[in-house]
Scaffold this motif. Structure first.
Motif, mmCIF file in Angstrom:
data_model
loop_
_atom_site.group_PDB
_atom_site.id
_atom_site.type_symbol
_atom_site.label_atom_id
_atom_site.label_comp_id
_atom_site.label_asym_id
_atom_site.label_seq_id
_atom_site.Cartn_x
_atom_site.Cartn_y
_atom_site.Cartn_z
ATOM 1 N N MET A 1 0.812 -1.183 0.000
ATOM 2 C CA MET A 1 0.000 0.000 0.000
ATOM 3 C C MET A 1 0.855 1.246 0.000
ATOM 4 S SD MET A 1 -3.447 -0.893 2.117
ATOM 5 C CE MET A 1 -3.387 0.683 2.822
ATOM 6 N N PHE A 2 2.116 1.116 0.294
ATOM 7 C CA PHE A 2 2.989 2.268 0.326
ATOM 8 C C PHE A 2 4.016 2.156 -0.782
ATOM 9 C CE2 PHE A 2 1.573 1.764 4.701
ATOM 10 C CZ PHE A 2 1.131 3.044 4.982
ATOM 11 N N VAL A 3 4.376 3.294 -1.370
ATOM 12 C CA VAL A 3 5.484 3.309 -2.305
ATOM 13 C C VAL A 3 6.755 3.087 -1.507
ATOM 14 C CG1 VAL A 3 4.344 4.714 -4.045
ATOM 15 C CG2 VAL A 3 5.525 5.820 -2.184
ATOM 16 N N GLN A 4 7.864 2.887 -2.173
ATOM 17 C CA GLN A 4 9.098 2.494 -1.490
ATOM 18 C C GLN A 4 9.580 3.514 -0.462
ATOM 19 O OE1 GLN A 4 10.594 -0.392 -1.497
ATOM 20 N NE2 GLN A 4 9.128 -1.224 -2.945
ATOM 21 N N THR A 50 -14.497 -7.336 8.971
ATOM 22 C CA THR A 50 -13.604 -7.725 7.875
ATOM 23 C C THR A 50 -14.398 -8.284 6.710
ATOM 24 O OG1 THR A 50 -11.855 -8.222 9.456
ATOM 25 C CG2 THR A 50 -11.631 -9.164 7.260
ATOM 26 N N TYR A 51 -15.364 -9.118 6.972
ATOM 27 C CA TYR A 51 -16.166 -9.733 5.905
ATOM 28 C C TYR A 51 -16.974 -8.690 5.141
ATOM 29 C CZ TYR A 51 -19.360 -12.902 3.552
ATOM 30 O OH TYR A 51 -20.086 -13.566 2.595
ATOM 31 N N MET A 52 -17.501 -7.684 5.866
ATOM 32 C CA MET A 52 -18.393 -6.725 5.217
ATOM 33 C C MET A 52 -17.672 -5.527 4.588
ATOM 34 S SD MET A 52 -21.606 -6.716 7.826
ATOM 35 C CE MET A 52 -22.607 -5.723 6.739
ATOM 36 N N PHE A 53 -16.558 -5.082 5.160
ATOM 37 C CA PHE A 53 -15.978 -3.811 4.742
ATOM 38 C C PHE A 53 -14.587 -3.889 4.110
ATOM 39 C CE2 PHE A 53 -18.951 -2.666 8.178
ATOM 40 C CZ PHE A 53 -19.803 -1.865 7.437
ATOM 41 N N VAL A 54 -13.859 -4.978 4.269
ATOM 42 C CA VAL A 54 -12.506 -5.056 3.727
ATOM 43 C C VAL A 54 -12.556 -5.806 2.398
ATOM 44 C CG1 VAL A 54 -10.156 -5.870 4.135
ATOM 45 C CG2 VAL A 54 -11.512 -5.010 6.038
ATOM 46 N N PRO A 55 -12.192 -5.145 1.294
ATOM 47 C CA PRO A 55 -12.274 -5.806 -0.007
ATOM 48 C C PRO A 55 -11.144 -6.806 -0.224
ATOM 49 C CG PRO A 55 -11.413 -3.603 -0.270
ATOM 50 C CD PRO A 55 -11.777 -3.753 1.178
ATOM 51 N N GLU A 56 -11.359 -7.725 -1.141
ATOM 52 C CA GLU A 56 -10.355 -8.732 -1.493
ATOM 53 C C GLU A 56 -9.263 -8.069 -2.325
ATOM 54 O OE1 GLU A 56 -8.190 -11.770 -1.593
ATOM 55 O OE2 GLU A 56 -10.156 -12.150 -0.735
ATOM 56 N N THR A 57 -8.011 -8.317 -1.983
ATOM 57 C CA THR A 57 -6.899 -7.736 -2.725
ATOM 58 C C THR A 57 -6.026 -8.808 -3.377
ATOM 59 O OG1 THR A 57 -5.564 -7.675 -0.714
ATOM 60 C CG2 THR A 57 -6.795 -5.683 -1.277
ATOM 61 N N PRO A 66 -4.584 0.747 -3.413
ATOM 62 C CA PRO A 66 -5.201 1.987 -2.901
ATOM 63 C C PRO A 66 -6.486 2.357 -3.631
ATOM 64 C CG PRO A 66 -2.854 2.289 -3.103
ATOM 65 C CD PRO A 66 -3.182 0.963 -3.745
ATOM 66 N N SER A 67 -6.546 2.147 -4.936
ATOM 67 C CA SER A 67 -7.784 2.473 -5.640
ATOM 68 C C SER A 67 -8.888 1.488 -5.277
ATOM 69 C CB SER A 67 -7.552 2.486 -7.147
ATOM 70 O OG SER A 67 -7.151 1.214 -7.597
ATOM 71 N N CYS A 68 -8.532 0.256 -4.969
ATOM 72 C CA CYS A 68 -9.505 -0.743 -4.530
ATOM 73 C C CYS A 68 -10.078 -0.371 -3.162
ATOM 74 C CB CYS A 68 -8.841 -2.110 -4.482
ATOM 75 S SG CYS A 68 -9.876 -3.418 -3.850
ATOM 76 N N ASN A 78 0.008 11.066 -4.045
ATOM 77 C CA ASN A 78 1.000 10.262 -4.755
ATOM 78 C C ASN A 78 0.616 10.176 -6.228
ATOM 79 O OD1 ASN A 78 2.740 9.188 -2.483
ATOM 80 N ND2 ASN A 78 0.692 8.698 -1.760
ATOM 81 N N PRO A 79 0.896 11.222 -7.000
ATOM 82 C CA PRO A 79 0.422 11.261 -8.383
ATOM 83 C C PRO A 79 1.100 10.247 -9.296
ATOM 84 C CG PRO A 79 1.849 13.126 -7.922
ATOM 85 C CD PRO A 79 1.622 12.414 -6.621
ATOM 86 N N GLU A 80 2.200 9.630 -8.865
ATOM 87 C CA GLU A 80 2.868 8.663 -9.727
ATOM 88 C C GLU A 80 2.086 7.354 -9.858
ATOM 89 O OE1 GLU A 80 4.494 7.954 -5.607
ATOM 90 O OE2 GLU A 80 4.225 9.716 -6.842
ATOM 91 N N ILE A 81 1.078 7.161 -9.005
ATOM 92 C CA ILE A 81 0.249 5.966 -9.084
ATOM 93 C C ILE A 81 -0.973 6.307 -9.925
ATOM 94 C CG2 ILE A 81 -1.128 4.310 -7.784
ATOM 95 C CD1 ILE A 81 0.771 4.771 -5.450
ATOM 96 N N PRO A 82 -1.148 5.655 -11.067
ATOM 97 C CA PRO A 82 -2.299 5.996 -11.912
ATOM 98 C C PRO A 82 -3.601 5.499 -11.303
ATOM 99 C CG PRO A 82 -1.090 4.156 -12.833
ATOM 100 C CD PRO A 82 -0.306 4.643 -11.646
ATOM 101 N N THR A 83 -4.646 6.290 -11.478
ATOM 102 C CA THR A 83 -5.960 5.867 -11.025
ATOM 103 C C THR A 83 -6.549 4.914 -12.053
ATOM 104 O OG1 THR A 83 -7.036 7.713 -12.117
ATOM 105 C CG2 THR A 83 -6.349 8.056 -9.831
ATOM 106 N N LYS A 84 -7.674 4.306 -11.723
ATOM 107 C CA LYS A 84 -8.312 3.359 -12.642
ATOM 108 C C LYS A 84 -8.692 4.056 -13.956
ATOM 109 C CE LYS A 84 -10.947 0.086 -11.076
ATOM 110 N NZ LYS A 84 -12.066 -0.663 -10.494
ATOM 111 N N ALA A 85 -9.191 5.285 -13.874
ATOM 112 C CA ALA A 85 -9.569 6.025 -15.080
ATOM 113 C C ALA A 85 -8.350 6.318 -15.941
ATOM 114 C CB ALA A 85 -10.268 7.322 -14.699
ATOM 115 N N GLN A 86 -7.229 6.658 -15.300
ATOM 116 C CA GLN A 86 -6.019 6.938 -16.057
ATOM 117 C C GLN A 86 -5.492 5.681 -16.737
ATOM 118 O OE1 GLN A 86 -3.707 8.546 -12.857
ATOM 119 N NE2 GLN A 86 -4.158 10.670 -13.425
#
Length: 94
Positions: A1-4, A50-57, A66-68, A78-86
């Motif tokens: 979830m974090f960049v380096q 966890t079952y209701m609110f944490v999505p599968e990764t 992060p977009s998930c 962190n603009p270097e990570i493209p969004t789903k639309a990008q």
């Protein structure tokens, strides 16, 4: 979830929190040893959350997680990570 860059600091924070939680369980367990019900209730509540609110990764890259999780503030910083639309806009067209 974090960049380096901040990854080592995030791991350090996680280790401290993990040790503090383990210490708290160690302190409280002898007191609650006669009745294990509070631990069971907390386990049930954490499972439901966890079952209701944490999505599968599973199968997602670190940059997709992060977009998930809808971490829009984190992605905006962190603009270097493209969004789903990008990612869909820059896909090669056949």
């Amino acid at each position: 979830m974090f960049v380096q860059g901040p990854r080592s600091a995030a791991v350090s924070v996680f280790v401290v929190i993990n040790w503090l939680c383990n210490f708290a369980v160690g302190l409280v367990f002898p007191i609650l040893q006669k009745s294990f019900l509070p631990f069971s209730v907390m386990l049930l509540l954490f499972f439901i959350f966890t079952y209701m609110f944490v999505p599968e990764t599973k199968g997602k890259s670190i940059s997709e997680i992060p977009s998930c999780l809808n971490l829009s503030l984190w992605i905006d910083q962190n603009p270097e990570i493209p969004t789903k639309a990008q990612r869909t806009d820059t896909a090669p067209k056949s």
